[in-house]
Write an enzyme that holds these catalytic residues in place. Structure first.
Site, mmCIF file in Angstrom:
data_model
loop_
_atom_site.group_PDB
_atom_site.id
_atom_site.type_symbol
_atom_site.label_atom_id
_atom_site.label_comp_id
_atom_site.label_asym_id
_atom_site.label_seq_id
_atom_site.Cartn_x
_atom_site.Cartn_y
_atom_site.Cartn_z
ATOM 1 N N HIS A 93 -7.483 -2.327 7.048
ATOM 2 C CA HIS A 93 -7.820 -3.681 7.486
ATOM 3 C C HIS A 93 -7.109 -4.765 6.682
ATOM 4 O O HIS A 93 -7.260 -5.944 6.990
ATOM 5 C CB HIS A 93 -9.341 -3.865 7.370
ATOM 6 N N ASP A 94 -6.384 -4.382 5.644
ATOM 7 C CA ASP A 94 -5.648 -5.359 4.830
ATOM 8 C C ASP A 94 -4.147 -5.334 5.105
ATOM 9 O O ASP A 94 -3.403 -6.121 4.505
ATOM 10 C CB ASP A 94 -5.841 -5.068 3.330
ATOM 11 N N ASP B 153 -14.335 -0.854 -3.419
ATOM 12 C CA ASP B 153 -13.384 -1.954 -3.325
ATOM 13 C C ASP B 153 -12.830 -2.337 -4.702
ATOM 14 O O ASP B 153 -13.604 -2.482 -5.667
ATOM 15 C CB ASP B 153 -14.155 -3.149 -2.738
ATOM 16 N N GLU C 41 -10.373 2.003 -4.460
ATOM 17 C CA GLU C 41 -9.205 1.211 -4.068
ATOM 18 C C GLU C 41 -8.583 0.641 -5.338
ATOM 19 O O GLU C 41 -9.249 -0.070 -6.086
ATOM 20 C CB GLU C 41 -9.621 0.078 -3.127
ATOM 21 N N ASP D 19 -18.299 1.240 2.528
ATOM 22 C CA ASP D 19 -17.442 0.403 1.706
ATOM 23 C C ASP D 19 -18.365 -0.340 0.742
ATOM 24 O O ASP D 19 -19.425 -0.826 1.146
ATOM 25 C CB ASP D 19 -16.722 -0.599 2.606
HETATM 26 C C1 GLC Z 1 -10.177 -5.355 -1.042
HETATM 27 C C2 GLC Z 1 -10.550 -5.346 0.419
HETATM 28 C C3 GLC Z 1 -10.147 -6.648 1.027
HETATM 29 C C4 GLC Z 1 -10.914 -7.754 0.335
HETATM 30 C C5 GLC Z 1 -10.715 -7.693 -1.186
HETATM 31 C C6 GLC Z 1 -11.746 -8.521 -1.889
HETATM 32 O O1 GLC Z 1 -8.821 -5.413 -1.247
HETATM 33 O O2 GLC Z 1 -9.972 -4.247 1.061
HETATM 34 O O3 GLC Z 1 -10.365 -6.701 2.417
HETATM 35 O O4 GLC Z 1 -10.505 -8.988 0.820
HETATM 36 O O5 GLC Z 1 -10.841 -6.398 -1.700
HETATM 37 O O6 GLC Z 1 -13.002 -7.915 -1.788
#
Ligand code: GLC
Length: 580
Positions: free
Chosen positions: A351-352, A207, A278, A99
């Protein structure tokens, strides 16, 4: 398939290291714990591990605030252990995808420390520094350079009295945004990515990459409109702040940046790597641009449409009902939209997100296992690369949090404090957090029925799942009827059947409120997937091309059943057939 798109027949498993397995008894999961549990991953049959951040970090956002990209945080172990993990995975034929957070760093990163040290520091421009709004007292409400809110409550700007300017953070103040307009920033990031690939990692989960390029008007970041953009759901609270979605999501230079990253990092390397982006609030059209192989940007993106279906006009915590039809229509559009060009990432949880069996299935005792299996059947049989989030292979439901002191996540804690201070009913705020809070997916992985679920010998950093003594890996891995065994069969199906990896997708019964059915086809081979994604008993799929004489059952969710495509389906039952 070419060697370059090996990931079409692959399944990715996400490890959230803090909660996977603790090897040293400090209550926090670590690399040693993952290394001890590689057999679990191998038994499941997955191809790739996506490892949530293990870099050095003050952990304001559990590692998504990186203070040193080149080292492992001592909480998780050492860089030598990361090498050991890479070697251990490779020996077993699995890959490791790191990640990587490059929209922002931690405020403790040396780059930001330099940048904030003085207004004329050479690295000042590596981040977004702006003057207070004229006419306001610097540091007081309203003096922020723009009306932007952060995704973790509060304004997206923090005042730094030392230099009299504000810095931008789309997330927490501990997560300042890097200025991707600056070519030195981009080169520093690419160099770091190259070092990781040289070290042996097999790619990245990037990310929030869709936020890298911000809209500039005459060199300045503009205010957001005080009306809601439909795509803004879940990003910021637009009742208080301007809508940043059109200003920061898929900004004007994003595709240029992604192409440059591809050229500087991936081009010229041997096949076998994966780069997944993402991309919250991203449309099908944008996803096609990101994932069209001819454009050489990323291999696939995580889109958010289906995880925003239960967000109301006020965003993520304004929870509205979502039906199976909403999910089917949304996924159907994405399957069609990326049928010719591009590629889908398929996911129900990470995880979100809250646990998928609670959100899209039914976690009541009589339905939990069946709905976990059938949601997975539908997901894994779509065209795209499936992702399994740790614990989903056990059918873990939401935790059922009732008190804010049970939660640890910065997003949830900030939202609770802000919403309650603004006068919202604490019980209602808690109910929304319990349904959608990220800690649902972050409590320790339950390995067995010992006191801390076999996760740690110490005190876990967050309470273990209340069902850990019954829903755990030890109880499932040898049981052929378990959710785990069902996931094993789904993963094997993608490996063994080219039609699963490469076939076309055709939705059947698009308006049926219970049945989710589709056909995959490749080189004359046809699979039919029929699932009753509801509590309704005895559902008959009114398939037009029935009776499908001679269809072979490849996989069913109900143990021992050998039905045909048109036999009634039990609640949450699913079947996969090979058609003649
Ligand atoms: C992404 C991650 C999340 C994080 C955010 C800021 O959405 O998956 O867990 O809090 O980015 O980095």
């Amino acid at each position: 398939m070419t060697a370059r798109d090996w990931w079409k027949s692959a399944v990715v498993y996400q490890v959230y290291p803090r909660s996977f397995a603790d090897s040293d008894g400090d209550g926090v999961g670590d690399l040693g714990g993952i290394i001890e549990r590689l057999d679990h991953l191998q038994r499941l049959g997955i191809d790739v591990v996506w490892l949530s951040p293990v870099y050095r970090s003050p952990m304001a956002d559990n590692g998504y605030d990186i203070s040193d990209y080149e080292d492992v945080d001592p909480l998780f172990g050492s860089i030598e252990q990361l090498d050991e993990l890479i070697a251990g995975l490779h020996e077993r034929g699995m890959k490791l995808v790191m990640d990587l957070v490059v929209n922002h760093t931690s405020a403790a990163h040396a780059w930001f420390q330099e940048s904030r040290s003085s207004a004329d520091n050479p690295q000042r421009d590596w981040y977004w520094w702006r003057s207070p709004r004229p006419g306001f007292e610097p540091g007081t409400p309203g003096a922020e350079p723009t009306n932007w809110g952060s995704a973790f409550s509060g304004p997206a700007w923090t005042y730094d009295a030392a230099t009299g300017e504000y810095y931008l953070h789309l997330f927490a103040p501990e997560q300042p945004d890097l200025n991707w307009e600056n070519p030195e920033v981009r080169q520093a990031v690419y160099a770091m990515m190259n070092r990781w690939l040289d070290r042996g990692v097999d790619g990245f989960r990037m990310d929030v990459i869709c936020l890298l390029s911000k809209v500039l008007v005459d060199g300045e970041l503009p205010d957001g409109r005080l009306e809601r953009d439909p795509l803004g759901a879940g990003v910021v609270d637009v009742t208080t702040y301007g809508d940043t979605t059109p200003l920061v999501v898929n900004g004007p230079r994003i595709h240029e940046f992604m192409q440059e990253m591809h050229r500087e990092v991936f081009a010229g390397r041997p096949p076998g790597l994966l780069n997944v982006g993402e991309t919250p609030a991203t449309t099908i059209e944008q996803a096609r641009l990101y994932t069209d192989p001819a454009r050489a940007e990323v291999d696939m993106v995580f889109q958010f449409e289906h995880v925003d279906l239960d967000s109301g006009p006020q965003g993520k915590w304004d929870i509205v009902p979502m039906t199976m039809l909403d999910l089917k229509r949304s996924w159907g559009r994405w399957q069609d939209g990326l049928a010719e060009t591009g590629w889908n990432s398929l996911y129900l949880g990470n995880h979100d997100q809250p646990r998928c069996v609670t959100r899209y299935g039914n976690d009541a005792p009589e339905h939990r296992e069946q709905s976990a299996k059938s949601l997975a059947t539908v997901l894994h049989l779509h065209r795209g690369t499936p992702y399994v989030y740790q614990g989903d292979e056990l059918g873990l439901p939401n935790v059922g949090f009732t008190r804010i002191d049970q939660m640890r996540d910065i997003e949830s804690l900030n939202h609770y404090a802000t919403a309650v201070a603004a006068g919202q009913d604490p019980a209602a705020v808690m109910a929304a957090l319990s349904a959608k809070g990220r800690d649902n997916a972050r409590v320790p992985m339950p390995w067995d029925d010992s006191p801390s679920g076999g996760f740690t010998t110490g005190t876990p950093w967050i309470d273990v799942h209340p069902m850990a003594s019954t829903v755990n890996a030890a109880a499932q891995v040898d049981d052929p009827d378990s959710v785990f065994a069902h996931f094993q069969r789904l993963i094997a199906l993608r490996h063994d059947e080219p039609v699963v990896a490469h076939g076309t997708f055709r939705m059947l019964l698009p308006d049926d409120e219970q049945v989710y059915a589709f056909v995959r086809e490749h080189d004359g081979d046809r699979l039919l997937v029929v699932a009753n994604l509801s509590d309704v008993p005895d559902v008959v799929a009114e398939l037009e091309e029935a009776p499908y004489d001679g269809a072979d059952l490849l996989l069913g969710s109900v143990p021992g059943a050998t039905p045909s495509p048109t036999d009634p389906l039990a609640p949450w039952e699913s079947r996969v057939f090979r058609l003649k």
